[in-house]
Scaffold this motif. Sequence first.
Motif, PDB file in Angstrom:
ATOM      1  N   ALA A 286       0.817  -1.230   0.000  1.00 14.13           N
ATOM      2  CA  ALA A 286       0.000   0.000   0.000  1.00 14.13           C
ATOM      3  C   ALA A 286       0.847   1.275   0.000  1.00 14.13           C
ATOM      4  CB  ALA A 286      -0.962  -0.007   1.194  1.00 14.13           C
ATOM      5  N   PRO A 287       1.670   1.480  -1.026  1.00 13.63           N
ATOM      6  CA  PRO A 287       2.559   2.657  -1.023  1.00 13.63           C
ATOM      7  C   PRO A 287       1.800   3.977  -0.934  1.00 13.63           C
ATOM      8  CG  PRO A 287       2.726   1.424  -3.107  1.00 13.63           C
ATOM      9  CD  PRO A 287       1.866   0.619  -2.202  1.00 13.63           C
ATOM     10  N   ASP A 288       0.526   3.971  -1.379  1.00 12.99           N
ATOM     11  CA  ASP A 288      -0.254   5.226  -1.342  1.00 12.99           C
ATOM     12  C   ASP A 288      -0.533   5.711   0.074  1.00 12.99           C
ATOM     13  OD1 ASP A 288      -1.824   2.907  -1.159  1.00 12.99           O
ATOM     14  OD2 ASP A 288      -3.631   3.873  -1.924  1.00 12.99           O
ATOM     15  N   ILE A 289      -0.500   4.811   1.068  1.00  7.82           N
ATOM     16  CA  ILE A 289      -0.775   5.270   2.443  1.00  7.82           C
ATOM     17  C   ILE A 289       0.397   4.992   3.390  1.00  7.82           C
ATOM     18  CG2 ILE A 289      -3.308   5.128   2.269  1.00  7.82           C
ATOM     19  CD1 ILE A 289      -3.031   2.429   3.875  1.00  7.82           C
ATOM     20  N   ALA A 290       1.510   4.455   2.863  1.00 10.90           N
ATOM     21  CA  ALA A 290       2.663   4.146   3.727  1.00 10.90           C
ATOM     22  C   ALA A 290       3.144   5.415   4.422  1.00 10.90           C
ATOM     23  CB  ALA A 290       3.790   3.536   2.902  1.00 10.90           C
ATOM     24  N   GLY A 291       3.430   5.305   5.706  1.00 15.63           N
ATOM     25  CA  GLY A 291       3.965   6.446   6.461  1.00 15.63           C
ATOM     26  C   GLY A 291       2.905   7.413   6.963  1.00 15.63           C
ATOM     27  N   THR A 292       1.623   7.171   6.644  1.00 18.41           N
ATOM     28  CA  THR A 292       0.572   8.096   7.083  1.00 18.41           C
ATOM     29  C   THR A 292      -0.088   7.639   8.382  1.00 18.41           C
ATOM     30  OG1 THR A 292      -1.189   6.959   5.864  1.00 18.41           O
ATOM     31  CG2 THR A 292       0.013   8.679   4.672  1.00 18.41           C
ATOM     32  N   GLY A 293       0.242   6.432   8.831  1.00 17.23           N
ATOM     33  CA  GLY A 293      -0.363   5.922  10.072  1.00 17.23           C
ATOM     34  C   GLY A 293      -1.805   5.487   9.898  1.00 17.23           C
ATOM     35  N   LYS A 294      -2.226   5.264   8.627  1.00 20.60           N
ATOM     36  CA  LYS A 294      -3.645   4.930   8.380  1.00 20.60           C
ATOM     37  C   LYS A 294      -3.868   3.452   8.097  1.00 20.60           C
ATOM     38  CE  LYS A 294      -4.937   9.347   6.293  1.00 20.60           C
ATOM     39  NZ  LYS A 294      -4.936  10.012   4.983  1.00 20.60           N
ATOM     40  N   ALA A 295      -2.801   2.686   7.975  1.00 20.47           N
ATOM     41  CA  ALA A 295      -2.956   1.286   7.544  1.00 20.47           C
ATOM     42  C   ALA A 295      -3.736   0.472   8.570  1.00 20.47           C
ATOM     43  CB  ALA A 295      -1.579   0.658   7.327  1.00 20.47           C
ATOM     44  N   ASN A 296      -4.582  -0.383   8.061  1.00 19.97           N
ATOM     45  CA  ASN A 296      -5.354  -1.284   8.913  1.00 19.97           C
ATOM     46  C   ASN A 296      -4.464  -2.481   9.298  1.00 19.97           C
ATOM     47  OD1 ASN A 296      -7.146  -3.060  10.025  1.00 19.97           O
ATOM     48  ND2 ASN A 296      -8.663  -2.925   8.378  1.00 19.97           N
ATOM     49  N   PRO A 297      -4.201  -2.675  10.580  1.00 18.88           N
ATOM     50  CA  PRO A 297      -3.315  -3.775  10.966  1.00 18.88           C
ATOM     51  C   PRO A 297      -4.048  -5.104  11.171  1.00 18.88           C
ATOM     52  CG  PRO A 297      -3.858  -2.458  12.892  1.00 18.88           C
ATOM     53  CD  PRO A 297      -4.615  -1.846  11.732  1.00 18.88           C
ATOM     54  N   LEU A 298      -5.390  -5.117  10.984  1.00 15.36           N
ATOM     55  CA  LEU A 298      -6.153  -6.300  11.409  1.00 15.36           C
ATOM     56  C   LEU A 298      -5.860  -7.555  10.577  1.00 15.36           C
ATOM     57  CD1 LEU A 298      -9.584  -4.703  12.419  1.00 15.36           C
ATOM     58  CD2 LEU A 298      -7.641  -5.303  13.867  1.00 15.36           C
ATOM     59  N   ARG A 334     -12.706   2.182  13.370  1.00 17.71           N
ATOM     60  CA  ARG A 334     -12.556   1.923  11.931  1.00 17.71           C
ATOM     61  C   ARG A 334     -11.359   2.683  11.370  1.00 17.71           C
ATOM     62  NH1 ARG A 334     -15.944  -1.073  13.287  1.00 17.71           N
ATOM     63  NH2 ARG A 334     -18.043  -1.426  12.473  1.00 17.71           N
ATOM     64  N   THR A 335     -10.429   1.954  10.738  1.00 22.10           N
ATOM     65  CA  THR A 335      -9.424   2.623   9.917  1.00 22.10           C
ATOM     66  C   THR A 335     -10.132   3.052   8.622  1.00 22.10           C
ATOM     67  OG1 THR A 335      -8.794   0.382   9.266  1.00 22.10           O
ATOM     68  CG2 THR A 335      -7.310   1.529  10.790  1.00 22.10           C
ATOM     69  N   PRO A 336      -9.543   4.007   7.861  1.00 22.68           N
ATOM     70  CA  PRO A 336     -10.275   4.550   6.699  1.00 22.68           C
ATOM     71  C   PRO A 336     -10.765   3.483   5.714  1.00 22.68           C
ATOM     72  CG  PRO A 336      -8.333   5.877   7.169  1.00 22.68           C
ATOM     73  CD  PRO A 336      -8.275   4.715   8.106  1.00 22.68           C
ATOM     74  N   GLY A 352      -6.413   5.207  13.572  1.00 17.57           N
ATOM     75  CA  GLY A 352      -5.238   4.927  12.756  1.00 17.57           C
ATOM     76  C   GLY A 352      -4.653   3.582  13.193  1.00 17.57           C
ATOM     77  N   THR A 353      -3.508   3.250  12.609  1.00 20.98           N
ATOM     78  CA  THR A 353      -2.855   1.967  12.930  1.00 20.98           C
ATOM     79  C   THR A 353      -2.586   1.857  14.434  1.00 20.98           C
ATOM     80  OG1 THR A 353      -1.702   2.339  10.832  1.00 20.98           O
ATOM     81  CG2 THR A 353      -0.974   0.467  12.156  1.00 20.98           C
ATOM     82  N   ALA A 354      -2.042   2.936  15.030  1.00 20.51           N
ATOM     83  CA  ALA A 354      -1.653   2.889  16.439  1.00 20.51           C
ATOM     84  C   ALA A 354      -2.865   2.764  17.357  1.00 20.51           C
ATOM     85  CB  ALA A 354      -0.853   4.141  16.786  1.00 20.51           C
ATOM     86  N   GLU A 355      -3.945   3.524  17.072  1.00 21.03           N
ATOM     87  CA  GLU A 355      -5.146   3.453  17.922  1.00 21.03           C
ATOM     88  C   GLU A 355      -5.753   2.054  17.868  1.00 21.03           C
ATOM     89  OE1 GLU A 355      -4.985   5.994  15.549  1.00 21.03           O
ATOM     90  OE2 GLU A 355      -4.287   7.504  16.975  1.00 21.03           O
ATOM     91  N   MET A 356      -5.754   1.473  16.665  1.00 21.49           N
ATOM     92  CA  MET A 356      -6.295   0.125  16.515  1.00 21.49           C
ATOM     93  C   MET A 356      -5.461  -0.840  17.372  1.00 21.49           C
ATOM     94  SD  MET A 356      -8.914  -0.797  14.910  1.00 21.49           S
ATOM     95  CE  MET A 356      -9.722  -1.051  13.386  1.00 21.49           C
ATOM     96  N   GLY A 357      -4.139  -0.647  17.343  1.00 22.86           N
ATOM     97  CA  GLY A 357      -3.241  -1.502  18.128  1.00 22.86           C
ATOM     98  C   GLY A 357      -3.503  -1.373  19.617  1.00 22.86           C
ATOM     99  N   GLU A 358      -3.666  -0.128  20.082  1.00 24.48           N
ATOM    100  CA  GLU A 358      -3.914   0.086  21.520  1.00 24.48           C
ATOM    101  C   GLU A 358      -5.227  -0.564  21.938  1.00 24.48           C
ATOM    102  OE1 GLU A 358      -3.633   4.350  21.879  1.00 24.48           O
ATOM    103  OE2 GLU A 358      -1.524   4.211  21.265  1.00 24.48           O
ATOM    104  N   ALA A 359      -6.254  -0.408  21.099  1.00 22.92           N
ATOM    105  CA  ALA A 359      -7.557  -0.997  21.429  1.00 22.92           C
ATOM    106  C   ALA A 359      -7.473  -2.521  21.483  1.00 22.92           C
ATOM    107  CB  ALA A 359      -8.594  -0.556  20.396  1.00 22.92           C
ATOM    108  N   LEU A 360      -6.685  -3.094  20.592  1.00 24.31           N
ATOM    109  CA  LEU A 360      -6.524  -4.556  20.596  1.00 24.31           C
ATOM    110  C   LEU A 360      -5.867  -5.018  21.895  1.00 24.31           C
ATOM    111  CD1 LEU A 360      -5.244  -5.143  16.950  1.00 24.31           C
ATOM    112  CD2 LEU A 360      -7.266  -6.232  17.946  1.00 24.31           C
ATOM    113  N   LEU A 361      -4.828  -4.290  22.314  1.00 29.31           N
ATOM    114  CA  LEU A 361      -4.118  -4.679  23.543  1.00 29.31           C
ATOM    115  C   LEU A 361      -5.065  -4.599  24.738  1.00 29.31           C
ATOM    116  CD1 LEU A 361      -0.590  -3.085  22.996  1.00 29.31           C
ATOM    117  CD2 LEU A 361      -1.308  -5.447  22.605  1.00 29.31           C
ATOM    118  N   LYS A 362      -5.904  -3.582  24.745  1.00 25.53           N
ATOM    119  CA  LYS A 362      -6.899  -3.460  25.841  1.00 25.53           C
ATOM    120  C   LYS A 362      -7.871  -4.635  25.799  1.00 25.53           C
ATOM    121  CE  LYS A 362      -7.308   1.376  26.995  1.00 25.53           C
ATOM    122  NZ  LYS A 362      -7.632   2.482  26.113  1.00 25.53           N
TER     123      LYS A 362
END
Length: 365
Positions: A286-298, A334-336, A352-362
């Motif tokens: 996904a080069p179009d969104i790399a580095g933007t913190g928007k990637a869905n990690p699921l 929801r990621t975008p 974003g990717t990080a918020e999704m990660g934090e929610a998963l850990l919780k």
Amino acid sequence: MGEKLLVLPGDGIGPEVVDVALKVIQKVANTRGVEIETDEALIGGIAIDETGDPLPPETLEKARNSDAILLGAVGGPKWDTTDPGARRPEEGLLGIRKGLGLFANLRPVTSYESLIKASPLRADIAQGIDLVVVRELTGGIYFGERGRRNGGNEAFDTCAYSKEEVERVVRAAFDMAQGRRKKLHSIDKANVLETSRLWREVVLEVAPDYPDVTLEHQLVDNAAMQLIRYPSQYDVLVTENLFGDILSDEAAMLTGSIGMLPSASLAESANPGRRLGLYEPVHGSAPDIAGTGKANPLATVLSCAMMFRYSFAMEDAAAQIDAAVDAVLDMGLRTPDIAPGADSGQQYTPAGTAEMGEALLKALS
Ligand code: NAD
């Protein structure tokens, strides 16, 4: 003794989604007192940049000495070239699959109630999809003899399978069905192709070893229709390389969310819960969104659930990760890529990717 995990972050959003997945893995392992020893290596474009080789020998060596491999994604415009002599990131992927003998490719497709509107199918058809496509990955027409004749005006590709090649993937699929809803569809073209007739013979020979699994044969053209008409009829589908390539992409679109689709590629093992496997999201870098913190990690996180299931023989840990993904979606995060459209009127929490990660850990606490 702990498990040995080799991490291959790769290119683009690969390192971003792998970062979240690693935190999930460590959390699940820590709560169980299981030790997972991780090491990292290069693959893809970054490996070309640093070593000139998309699959440096050291990476393959480390992978051979691991219990599982987690891969982000490879590729990107930087390495897209028309120069026939240039090395390509995808060579790294093909090389590691071949080098590790990863003959069974698994792509589960699950419809999430909360994402049902993302499916291109009608909601009543998209509901209740929970299937796995098992594709033979190292044989068939992609590896057969090919060439040109008659001065280049005629071309041929050959499809060949041995009984052994068919049997090992069919057994892997039966094993999988046994651990799920105990239904196996074997997909072939036995009304025309000799390789498909051999395929069917082998399936029938193996079936008595799995008396609790209901077996059905389906012709590939019919399967292509049924996947759209009535996808919830399927539990596990097993098929050869070419049919599997096409059907697994078709199945991938049933839910409409590329950021949600995990995969596993497995090697041979006497113990179905302890196979060497390569786990990766179905999506690319996904080069179009790399580095933007928007990637869905699921998708990557769900690939880790498969790792616990098929390489570490820890079904409870796998189920816990699957449940954590359900929980963050039910919370409305929801990621975008999986956000409902503006005109849908649906409420959700942008993440974003990080918020999704934090929610998963919780959710795993
Ligand atoms: P892609 O899957 O990278 O992206 C397709 C679209 O889906 C893009 O709009 C992207 O932003 C979006 N997307 C993908 N994953 C997402 C995620 N996790 N979260 C949110 N959105 C996501 O496919 P592509 O654009 O055709 O390919 C880009 C590069 O990736 C190419 O170099 C291609 O060769 C490579 N690729 C690698 C793999 C792999 O590593 N297994 C697979 C497919 C493509």
